[in-house]
Design a protein around this motif. Structure first.
Motif, PDB file in Angstrom:
ATOM      1  N   GLU A 189      32.077  33.302  39.416  1.00 53.85           N
ATOM      2  CA  GLU A 189      32.465  34.659  39.687  1.00 53.85           C
ATOM      3  C   GLU A 189      32.120  35.255  41.144  1.00 53.85           C
ATOM      4  O   GLU A 189      33.005  35.788  41.725  1.00 53.85           O
ATOM      5  N   PHE A 190      30.941  34.696  41.689  1.00 52.94           N
ATOM      6  CA  PHE A 190      30.555  35.154  42.957  1.00 52.94           C
ATOM      7  C   PHE A 190      31.616  34.406  43.827  1.00 52.94           C
ATOM      8  O   PHE A 190      31.993  35.091  44.900  1.00 52.94           O
ATOM      9  N   GLY A 211      38.301  34.384  33.839  1.00 53.45           N
ATOM     10  CA  GLY A 211      38.420  33.740  32.538  1.00 53.45           C
ATOM     11  C   GLY A 211      37.608  34.732  31.567  1.00 53.45           C
ATOM     12  O   GLY A 211      36.855  35.814  32.196  1.00 53.45           O
ATOM     13  N   GLU A 212      37.335  34.340  30.328  1.00 54.48           N
ATOM     14  CA  GLU A 212      36.669  34.973  29.169  1.00 54.48           C
ATOM     15  C   GLU A 212      35.253  35.347  29.552  1.00 54.48           C
ATOM     16  O   GLU A 212      34.980  36.242  29.172  1.00 54.48           O
ATOM     17  N   SER A 213      34.509  34.377  29.490  1.00 56.70           N
ATOM     18  CA  SER A 213      33.100  34.117  29.753  1.00 56.70           C
ATOM     19  C   SER A 213      32.818  33.649  31.118  1.00 56.70           C
ATOM     20  O   SER A 213      32.549  32.370  31.227  1.00 56.70           O
ATOM     21  N   ARG A 262      41.125  43.371  40.217  1.00 53.93           N
ATOM     22  CA  ARG A 262      41.998  42.773  39.614  1.00 53.93           C
ATOM     23  C   ARG A 262      42.290  41.414  39.840  1.00 53.93           C
ATOM     24  O   ARG A 262      42.530  40.437  38.693  1.00 53.93           O
ATOM     25  N   ILE A 263      42.191  40.810  41.128  1.00 57.13           N
ATOM     26  CA  ILE A 263      42.353  39.206  41.186  1.00 57.13           C
ATOM     27  C   ILE A 263      41.027  38.761  40.565  1.00 57.13           C
ATOM     28  O   ILE A 263      41.485  37.535  39.887  1.00 57.13           O
ATOM     29  N   VAL A 264      39.775  38.816  41.002  1.00 60.05           N
ATOM     30  CA  VAL A 264      38.992  38.309  40.147  1.00 60.05           C
ATOM     31  C   VAL A 264      38.848  38.296  38.879  1.00 60.05           C
ATOM     32  O   VAL A 264      38.619  37.002  38.229  1.00 60.05           O
ATOM     33  N   GLU A 265      39.158  39.630  38.309  1.00 63.11           N
ATOM     34  CA  GLU A 265      39.264  39.606  36.813  1.00 63.11           C
ATOM     35  C   GLU A 265      40.121  38.575  36.156  1.00 63.11           C
ATOM     36  O   GLU A 265      39.902  38.274  35.270  1.00 63.11           O
TER      37      GLU A 265
END
Length: 191
Positions: A137-138, A129-131, A122-125
């Protein structure tokens, strides 16, 4: 929300007094002066009586409220400490009971680590952001996982010491270790 909180407080008290396995949902319903159906409406499983919380949205809001240009470890870590520092005495009592049960009951321990993974997702999401760029992301996955692991270590120590230590202070110390020079006697491998 008031009923849900009362049910969970009674559940934690009974689990602590009688043991997790020896306490039934009917026992909890009777103590909370509600029906078993009401307990299940708020907590679909017995494990949820211990593990259910609403911390993720609060943590995510706290992370988003921090300066976007703040280093990622500091941004996530500070938000985790801030949200814990906001807990009142009752919240800390429930947290302590949850941790003790989660660490001692295998089924709950599994749910506890699963909950940590869900929090990480949830925190990463929320931050990516959208793209998302795969490299960004890593980095989010690593930073979030490291912060949650450090905070978990602090929570475990706090629970092992009966909740008597300063929890936000322990969390800060644990998070500081992520960027600290290793103590003497511990060496890092050279690449």
């Amino acid at each position: 929300m008031k009923t849900q909180r009362a049910i969970q407080e009674h559940a934690m008290r009974l689990f602590t007094e009688r043991g997790y396995d020896a306490t039934t949902v009917a026992d909890i319903a009777a103590a909370a002066e509600v029906s078993s159906m009401t307990v299940f409406r708020h907590f679909p499983t017995k494990e949820d009586l211990v593990m259910a919380d609403e911390y993720d949205p609060v943590i995510i809001d706290a992370i988003r409220a921090r300066p976007a240009d703040e280093p990622l470890l500091r941004r996530i870590g500070a938000a985790l400490v801030e949200t814990t520092a906001d807990h009142d005495v009752a919240d800390r009592a429930i947290l302590l009971a949850r941790l003790r049960l989660g660490l001692s009951v295998p089924a709950l321990r599994e749910r506890m680590w699963d909950g940590q993974y869900r929090s990480q997702c949830r925190i990463v999401e929320a931050l990516r952001g959208e793209s998302p760029d795969p490299d960004v992301e890593f980095e989010l996955w690593v930073a979030t996982g490291a912060c949650l692991a450090a905070v978990s270590a602090a929570l475990i120590r706090w629970a092992e010491h009966d909740g008597e230590e300063d929890l936000p202070g322990l969390m800060t110390t644990a998070l500081d270790l992520l960027t600290a020079t290793p103590p003497s006697g511990i060496t890092r491998r050279q690449p």
